[in-house]
Design an enzyme around this catalytic site. Structure first.
Site, PDB file in Angstrom:
ATOM      1  CE1 TYR A  26     -38.059  24.656  -1.675  1.00 51.61           C
ATOM      2  CE2 TYR A  26     -36.723  24.156  -3.593  1.00 51.61           C
ATOM      3  CZ  TYR A  26     -37.109  25.029  -2.607  1.00 51.61           C
ATOM      4  OH  TYR A  26     -36.546  26.277  -2.545  1.00 51.61           O
ATOM      5  CG  HIS A  48     -34.245  26.154   2.692  1.00 48.68           C
ATOM      6  ND1 HIS A  48     -34.959  25.104   2.169  1.00 48.68           N
ATOM      7  CD2 HIS A  48     -34.773  27.256   2.107  1.00 48.68           C
ATOM      8  CE1 HIS A  48     -35.861  25.533   1.324  1.00 48.68           C
ATOM      9  NE2 HIS A  48     -35.782  26.853   1.273  1.00 48.68           N
ATOM     10  CB  SER A  83     -40.276  34.573  -5.495  1.00 52.49           C
ATOM     11  OG  SER A  83     -40.621  33.322  -4.955  1.00 52.49           O
ATOM     12  N   PRO A  84     -38.513  35.833  -8.560  1.00 49.48           N
ATOM     13  CG  PRO A  84     -37.279  35.371 -10.498  1.00 49.48           C
ATOM     14  CD  PRO A  84     -37.741  34.750  -9.209  1.00 49.48           C
ATOM     15  CG  LEU A  85     -41.199  35.799 -13.033  1.00 56.48           C
ATOM     16  CD1 LEU A  85     -41.576  34.630 -13.923  1.00 56.48           C
ATOM     17  CD2 LEU A  85     -41.142  37.093 -13.833  1.00 56.48           C
ATOM     18  NE  ARG A  89     -43.845  34.106  -2.597  1.00 52.62           N
ATOM     19  CZ  ARG A  89     -42.964  33.202  -2.172  1.00 52.62           C
ATOM     20  NH1 ARG A  89     -43.019  31.974  -2.636  1.00 52.62           N
ATOM     21  NH2 ARG A  89     -42.031  33.527  -1.296  1.00 52.62           N
ATOM     22  CG  LEU A 110     -43.851  41.212 -10.833  1.00 52.23           C
ATOM     23  CD1 LEU A 110     -42.401  41.172 -10.376  1.00 52.23           C
ATOM     24  CD2 LEU A 110     -44.269  42.641 -11.163  1.00 52.23           C
TER      25      LEU A 110
END
Length: 335
Positions: free
Chosen positions: A55, A126, A205-207, A209, A212
């Protein structure tokens, strides 16, 4: 209710993925704004922070270390190796997957300095390097555990078979993989394998990206460096179809009494007590909204309805493009 276990660590169900404070979704926030968000997360009770050598090519680990090192005893610190930025002959750093033991050891030493700590609580591979046996990569991580440089080993975006092979070398504490209503791949095998082996499952990324959250309506203005530009689900035609799915989902969130983002996070958390989520954000308001999702209680019927509204049966477009998919070890549904 408001705790989950990742190996020996007890964490709030909603951690913080720190990636987009330095990387991936266009211009990152200022150093001051990023620092304010991290400290607000700590004040809220977030005790699971996730970063990686990749990152910002080290910038995110440096940020997390600079801001949070004075509070090191208050949280589980997770980072990742095996995918880093390597400078080419032109001096430009590019993403490289490298799971060789020597690279893993070197990356860990660099991470410890950037993070300003003596030990990383949870250190993930990773990505699986297909040119290196997973047993060799995990063996190097096991050496780091024995040396006291990391406390626990994780893997990211791997299949159930790879998990089992790795677990035979050294106990794996956590698997981190993309999981949300619109990305159900872990349901093929990995979720159950984690449950069987006593491995925590961490959903990134439970939303979806930002999809949601219901706030991303136009995908035409992505920054040139926004990784979503290369993701098929965010092409204008596919995204228009996917937006149409949100009407019923938003109505269900209103019925539950929460925001769409909170419903999305609560749905993932409802998939098992071994599941945690690490949504990322650059907004303090969204941070607070996400954190409060841990208190949203869904009935089995609401979980089922949410899953029926958005899923692999109606989402338009694959998760990754063909080139990126070759780097991913997770199981895939038939086309």
């Amino acid at each position: 209710m408001l705790e989950r276990h990742i190996g020996p660590f007890q964490v709030h169900p909603v951690g913080l993925g720190c990636m987009n404070l330095s990387h991936a979704y266009g211009v990152p926030p200022s150093a001051a704004d990023a620092e304010a968000l991290l400290l607000r997360a700590l004040d809220l009770g977030v005790n699971f922070f996730d970063t990686a050598a990749l990152y910002g090519f080290g910038a995110n680990e440096e940020l997390v270390g600079r801001v949070l090192a004075p509070h090191r005893s208050r949280f589980l610190l997770a980072s990742k190796c095996g995918m880093t930025g390597v400078a080419g002959e032109d001096g430009v750093k590019r993403r490289v997957i490298d799971g060789r033991p020597a690279t893993i050891r070197a990356t860990c030493e660099e991470a410890l300095k950037r993070l300003r700590t003596d030990v990383i609580d949870l250190y993930y591979l990773h990505r699986r390097d297909f040119s290196v046996p997973i047993e060799d990569s995990v063996g190097a991580l096991a050496d780091l555990v024995r040396a006291g440089k990391i406390r626990a080993i994780g893997l990211s975006e791997v299949s159930a078979d790879t998990l089992r092979r790795a677990h035979a070398v050294h106990p794996i504490t956590a698997i981190q993989t993309e999981y949300s209503l619109w990305t159900r791949n872990p349901e093929i095998a990995v979720l159950d394998a984690c449950r069987e082996l006593g491995v925590a499952f961490v959903a990134f990324s439970p939303l979806a990206r930002s999809y949601l959250t219901g706030t991303l309506r136009d995908v035409s203005g992505f920054d040139a460096k926004d990784i979503r530009r290369a993701m098929p689900r965010f092409t204008p035609s596919n995204y228009a179809a996917n937006l149409a799915l949100l009407e019923g989902f938003t109505a269900l969130a209103a019925e539950v009494g929460c925001s769409p983002a909170q419903l999305a996070l609560a749905w993932v958390l409802a998939q098992g007590e071994h599941v945690s989520v690490i949504p990322g954000t650059t907004s303090v308001a969204h941070l607070e909204e996400n954190h409060a999702a841990a208190a949203v209680q869904l009935t089995p019927e609401q979980v089922a309805r949410a899953g029926a509204l958005i899923g692999r049966h109606n989402v338009a477009g694959p998760r990754y493009n063909a080139a990126t998919q070759t780097e991913i070890d997770t199981e895939e549904f038939p086309a």
